[in-house]
Every structure is written in C-alpha cells, then in structure tokens.
Motif scaffolding. Structure first.
Motif, mmCIF file in Angstrom:
data_model
loop_
_atom_site.group_PDB
_atom_site.id
_atom_site.type_symbol
_atom_site.label_atom_id
_atom_site.label_comp_id
_atom_site.label_asym_id
_atom_site.label_seq_id
_atom_site.Cartn_x
_atom_site.Cartn_y
_atom_site.Cartn_z
ATOM 1 N N SER A 1 -2.777 1.526 -4.061
ATOM 2 C CA SER A 1 -1.398 1.049 -4.072
ATOM 3 C C SER A 1 -0.700 1.403 -2.762
ATOM 4 O O SER A 1 0.010 0.575 -2.170
ATOM 5 N N ILE A 2 -0.905 2.637 -2.309
ATOM 6 C CA ILE A 2 -0.307 3.070 -1.042
ATOM 7 C C ILE A 2 -0.884 2.272 0.123
ATOM 8 O O ILE A 2 -0.147 1.778 0.988
ATOM 9 N N VAL A 3 -2.205 2.124 0.148
ATOM 10 C CA VAL A 3 -2.849 1.404 1.254
ATOM 11 C C VAL A 3 -2.463 -0.069 1.240
ATOM 12 O O VAL A 3 -2.222 -0.671 2.297
ATOM 13 N N GLY A 4 -2.388 -0.666 0.053
ATOM 14 C CA GLY A 4 -1.967 -2.059 -0.031
ATOM 15 C C GLY A 4 -0.577 -2.266 0.536
ATOM 16 O O GLY A 4 -0.302 -3.253 1.235
ATOM 17 N N THR A 5 0.314 -1.313 0.251
ATOM 18 C CA THR A 5 1.662 -1.359 0.816
ATOM 19 C C THR A 5 1.617 -1.242 2.337
ATOM 20 O O THR A 5 2.303 -1.982 3.057
#
Length: 261
Positions: free
Chosen positions: A85-89
């Motif tokens: 989720s963090i990396v996708g953001t």
C-alpha cells in the motif's frame, strides 16, 4: 468424484477469506499507506525518492516472506499488504511529483496496467478468483494486481479530491457510495462475485486514502490536522491488534482440527 481439500487447493490458499475483518483491516491498511508515505518522506525527511527506494527494498523482503508460506499466514500476508500500500502510493506520487505526469494520465496508465494484469492472469489461469491462490504464478499475478489497485486508487482519489477540488470528505463519501452500490449489486442483483470483489478492492483504496488525508492534513488544506504521525501510528496499532487476533484464532483453529483428526 469428491475432491479433498488438498486436491482442490482450499487448504493451500495463500490469501485470506473475504469477510468483514478482511475489509476492515484492508481499509485501515490503505489509510495508513497514504499517511505513512507522507510521514516517511516529509516528517522523517527521507524525501520521495529516498522513501521509495527504502520501502521498495522492505517490500521485496516482505513479499519473499509471504511467498515462502504454503498457506495463508496472517502476519506475513498483512505485512505485505501494508507495505505494498505504501509502495503503491509512492509509485503514483513519484510519477506526479517527480516526473510531472498529470493525474488524469496516471489514472489512465494504472487502469491500463491493471487491466493488462487481469487479462494476462485470466489467459494464463482461466480464473481471477482469490480462492485459488495456491501456486506461485497465481500469487505473482495477485500481488501485481494489488500493487496496481493501490497506485490507481491513489491517483484516482487525488484526481477527484484535488484536481476536481471536491475535498477529502466529499471524495471519501463519493467512493464510499460507489463501494456500497457494488455491494448492493452483488447482494441483490447477482453481480459476479469476482468482479464485485475486485471493484470493491480498487474503490476502497481511494476511500481509505481520502479519509487518511482528511485526518492527517492541516486544517488550512481541508484536513482535520491530526498529522501523519498520529494517524499512521493509530491505524498501525489497530492493524497489529487485528492481525494478532487473526493469528491466535488461526492457531486455535489448527489445534482444534488436529484434535479432531
């Protein structure tokens, strides 16, 4: 002929069943992903590029742990979800902030990338069901789709909230209403379950991200001013508690099954 659980893959599925706790922790994970990315890049002074590189490495390690499991293990799975989720953001933010790509363009790019992932997945496996993720190839498709849903949700949410100037609260309510419509279509109109799941998975990303920004952003920017530190730690704490509960429940269920056997 009746197939055993091992033969049909149900015992080896590497992702969780979809229930209320799944959606609860998923929304909290995407909310935290939005605020944690800002916290690392801004509050800790790592910068967008530095944060992206560090989190990409951490995600690779987490996915290696997840792929090492031969069944669903709550802590390994949800650790991967939070990090992806963090990396996708960060992937979405890099395209917009570092490379100057417009939100409209990034939304199209990630929509196409997600569609191509689903097409390749279906052509290869003849299903997009999350109930049969028991091979490495299917799990690769699964996590690639998850990554693109997070990036797409980030850009779509920012597009509505910022470019269309709807604000964080209105954006969250809009996406929440669409998620509710998908759920109602599944319950009452017979919408295909696999389609309903993936639509809800995509849409809960901007839903959670919008409310994350609403909580974390300063009042002058349309937020409530709680800050990224408080918001990230609050949701992280909730996630840890729920994952611990899931882990203990899984262990208890295994012990009970062993006694029955």
């Amino acid at each position: 002929m009746i197939m055993t659980a091992i033969e049909d893959g149900s015992e080896l599925n590497r992702v969780p069943d979809v229930a209320i706790d799944f959606w609860l922790i998923k929304i909290m994970a995407v909310t935290m992903g939005e605020t944690a990315a800002d916290y690392l890049a801004v509050n800790l002074g790592l910068g967008l590029t530095g944060t992206s590189l560090i989190m990409a490495v951490v995600l690779i390690v987490a996915l290696a742990l997840q792929f090492a499991q031969n069944r669903y293990v709550p802590w390994a799975y949800w650790l991967a979800v939070v990090l992806i989720s963090i990396v996708g953001t960060l992937v979405a933010d890099n395209l917009v902030d570092n490379f100057g790509v417009r939100l409209e363009t990034t939304t199209i790019i990630f929509s196409v990338a997600l569609a191509l992932t689903f097409i390749a997945w279906y052509v290869s496996e003849k299903t997009l069901s999350i109930h049969t993720i028991f091979t490495t190839r299917r799990e690769i498709f699964y996590w690639l789709a998850i990554l693109f849903t997070f990036s797409l949700g980030t850009t779509a949410g920012d597009l509505v909230a910022e470019r269309f100037d709807m604000g964080y609260l209105a954006t969250g309510l809009i996406f929440g209403a669409v998620v509710a419509a998908v759920a109602l279509a599944w319950f009452f109109l017979g919408l295909n379950g696999i389609l309903a799941f993936w639509l809800a998975y995509i849409l809960t990303r901007p839903l959670g991200a919008s409310f994350g920004d609403l909580l974390a952003q300063p009042v002058e920017y349309g937020g409530m001013g709680f800050g990224t530190t408080f918001t990230s730690l609050t949701f992280l704490g909730c996630i840890v508690v729920i994952v611990l509960y899931m882990t203990l429940k899984s262990l208890i269920d295994e012990d009970e099954q062993a006694l029955l056997d």
